[in-house]
Write a protein that holds these residues in place. Structure first.
Motif, PDB file in Angstrom:
ATOM      1  N   THR A   3       0.974  -1.162   0.025  1.00 39.19           N
ATOM      2  CA  THR A   3       0.067   0.040   0.104  1.00 39.19           C
ATOM      3  C   THR A   3       0.639   1.335   0.067  1.00 39.19           C
ATOM      4  OG1 THR A   3      -0.398  -0.172   2.474  1.00 39.19           O
ATOM      5  CG2 THR A   3      -1.808  -1.112   1.043  1.00 39.19           C
ATOM      6  N   ARG A   4       1.992   1.304   0.733  1.00 38.64           N
ATOM      7  CA  ARG A   4       2.910   2.569   0.804  1.00 38.64           C
ATOM      8  C   ARG A   4       4.039   2.392   0.342  1.00 38.64           C
ATOM      9  NH1 ARG A   4       1.470   3.683   7.012  1.00 38.64           N
ATOM     10  NH2 ARG A   4      -0.842   3.747   6.879  1.00 38.64           N
ATOM     11  N   LYS A  56       6.726   1.104   1.741  1.00 39.88           N
ATOM     12  CA  LYS A  56       7.658   1.310   3.137  1.00 39.88           C
ATOM     13  C   LYS A  56       7.969   0.286   3.896  1.00 39.88           C
ATOM     14  CE  LYS A  56       8.994   4.488   6.063  1.00 39.88           C
ATOM     15  NZ  LYS A  56      10.357   4.793   5.918  1.00 39.88           N
TER      16      LYS A  56
END
Length: 92
Positions: free
Chosen positions: A52-53, A55
């Motif tokens: 999703t990110r 990260k």
């Protein structure tokens, strides 16, 4: 990460790594993935955050050579790494 059944790419990311990736391991519960590279770094990813990110959770530094093998402990709380500097480390 790839969807094996239809060969679709879920996410392409090298994250903070500099250079080629040489090792990858998933935790037993498949919530985490660890990647190891030519730079001697180990990057721990939460799969959901990666998708999703893009990260990472953390970067582990300490080896003085490329990471060749990675393993998660059965409880996913530790990572074992082996590197070209002839060392093995347990990370908690």
């Amino acid at each position: 990460l790839w969807r094996v059944l239809d060969r679709g790419t879920l996410k392409e990311s090298q994250g903070p790594h500099k250079g080629h990736l040489w090792a990858c391991a998933f935790s037993e519960d498949q919530k985490y993935v660890a990647t190891g590279g030519h730079d001697g770094w180990i990057v721990i990813w939460d799969v959901d955050l990666m998708l999703t990110r893009n990260k990472e959770l953390m970067v582990l530094e300490g080896h003085r050579g490329a990471i060749f093998s990675l393993f998660f402990s059965p409880d996913s709380k530790r990572v074992v790494s082996c590197a070209s500097d002839r060392s093995a480390r347990v990370w908690a």
